[in-house]
Design an enzyme around this catalytic site. Sequence first.
Site, PDB file in Angstrom:
ATOM      1  N   HIS A 183       0.756  -1.625  -0.292  1.00  0.00           N
ATOM      2  CA  HIS A 183      -0.186  -0.047   0.032  1.00  0.00           C
ATOM      3  C   HIS A 183       1.259   1.152  -0.025  1.00  0.00           C
ATOM      4  CE1 HIS A 183      -3.398  -1.963   0.806  1.00  0.00           C
ATOM      5  NE2 HIS A 183      -3.003  -2.907   1.509  1.00  0.00           N
ATOM      6  N   SER A 313      16.532  19.175 -16.607  1.00  0.00           N
ATOM      7  CA  SER A 313      15.674  20.102 -16.327  1.00  0.00           C
ATOM      8  C   SER A 313      15.627  21.013 -16.897  1.00  0.00           C
ATOM      9  CB  SER A 313      15.208  20.537 -15.153  1.00  0.00           C
ATOM     10  OG  SER A 313      14.293  21.523 -14.711  1.00  0.00           O
ATOM     11  N   LYS A 319      20.007  18.899 -12.076  1.00  0.00           N
ATOM     12  CA  LYS A 319      18.772  17.322 -11.829  1.00  0.00           C
ATOM     13  C   LYS A 319      19.065  16.690 -12.880  1.00  0.00           C
ATOM     14  CE  LYS A 319      13.504  17.432 -10.492  1.00  0.00           C
ATOM     15  NZ  LYS A 319      13.456  16.488 -11.938  1.00  0.00           N
ATOM     16  N   GLU A 326      10.867   6.403 -17.561  1.00  0.00           N
ATOM     17  CA  GLU A 326       9.311   7.134 -18.170  1.00  0.00           C
ATOM     18  C   GLU A 326       9.712   6.712 -19.351  1.00  0.00           C
ATOM     19  OE1 GLU A 326      10.956  11.085 -15.038  1.00  0.00           O
ATOM     20  OE2 GLU A 326      11.090  10.941 -17.836  1.00  0.00           O
TER      21      GLU A 326
END
Length: 463
Positions: A183, A313, A319, A326
């Site tokens: 969960h 980024s 970053k 993805e």
Amino acid sequence: MNNTRIERDSMGEMHVPMDAMYGAQTARALANFPISGITFSRPFIKALGHIKSAAAKTNQTLGKLDKQRSEAIQIAAQEVIEGKLDHQFVLDIFQTGSGTSTNMNANEVIAFRANQIAPALTIHANDHVNMGQSSNDVIPTAIHIAAADLLQYTLTPALRHLHQILNAKCVQYADVLKIGRTHLMDATPITLGQEISSWARQIELAIERLQSSMPRLCELAQGGTAVGTGLNTHKEFGAQMATKLAEVYHIPFTEAENHFEAQAAQDAAVELSGHLKTVAVSLMKISNDIRLLNAGPRCGLGEISVPAVQPGSSIMPGKVNPVIAESMAQICAQVIGNDATITYGGASGLLDLNVMLPVIAHNLLQSETILASGCTMLANDCIRGLTANESRCQEQIEWSMSMVTSLAPVIGYDQAAKIAKQAVEEGKTVRQICLELEILPPEQLAKLLDPRSMLTAHSMQQG
């Protein structure tokens, strides 16, 4: 118009570009369907070339086509097989539902080229190149051949490679302890190797599922002609075609057991697409797990690191994002969407012919192609270079209130729950609370809170 020539079909004259090898029927379809700019893929065109070559050989063997025309057609078809004439296959996939336009595109191009090869002969697109065939059995056959080709020689090897890389990671991180999560909440400890083993098993099962569809995929519609009766072809044509195509592809193609089913339905394509969807679901799960475990690097889970392959980024210096995972997730989304289209297409067969063949072909072959590329990318550019952040994993285990689970059989569920709640409220570890309250002797407590003692009796299963 100086840059065109006149070609004729049963409906009359059409202007065709001078440098085009196709004829009037292709030109007419090109004018009729200016829809998407999406044309049939290389595996499908290759399959059409093999069908036309095998048909010429078969018709010669059966005494239906003379040797000279047969050989000229085979030479021309070989150029289609090799991709030399791909620029001549110009038609949109959103066309006639039987794919007749693209079958005629192939017939016209091969006839044109065969006439160049053997100028003393007259080789007709319908009478010779399409002899003993109908678009209604050619296009379903091409779908099955191209799909089986991609499955056997592109997608399955890519999945096996990914499986191998995942298995290596299972072994590499078999002893790295981390906190499990259910969960998305802290659970009991697990090893990183065990967690990765679930991914490896998913891929192993994906291969099994895909391979299970091969027997149905290997049944070919060729020989049924218009509606499955085999009108205008030799009774041995379908069987001989399947034999020749099996020899070329080294795949056990056979003549369809029931030609009426083979043309009226596309259940084998729907079945394969369903398995491809399941593969996509597995890969989406794996990609999402990677993204979650990699999240951070300082303010997320941060239990693993994936290779940095590009800046993340345009505004935040330094970053780095998990772009490979993805990309894989987007591939999976496309495959799941493709399956919806294929399912609808399969359900839209009308009486004696499915009339969604081009869109089924496009989506099915695209799913196989992008899954194969995605698996190779994920294996080589993400999983291979994945590293465990062992200190972070250890820190997370000690900090988790779920460590109290191993105490429950000794002190009882209710008291264990109170300890967990107190640990959260006071911002302390379970171990600290237990020591402060002197719940158990330190030696017994240390043994019970040893995360390795919480691993199940089930050994890590490599996929």
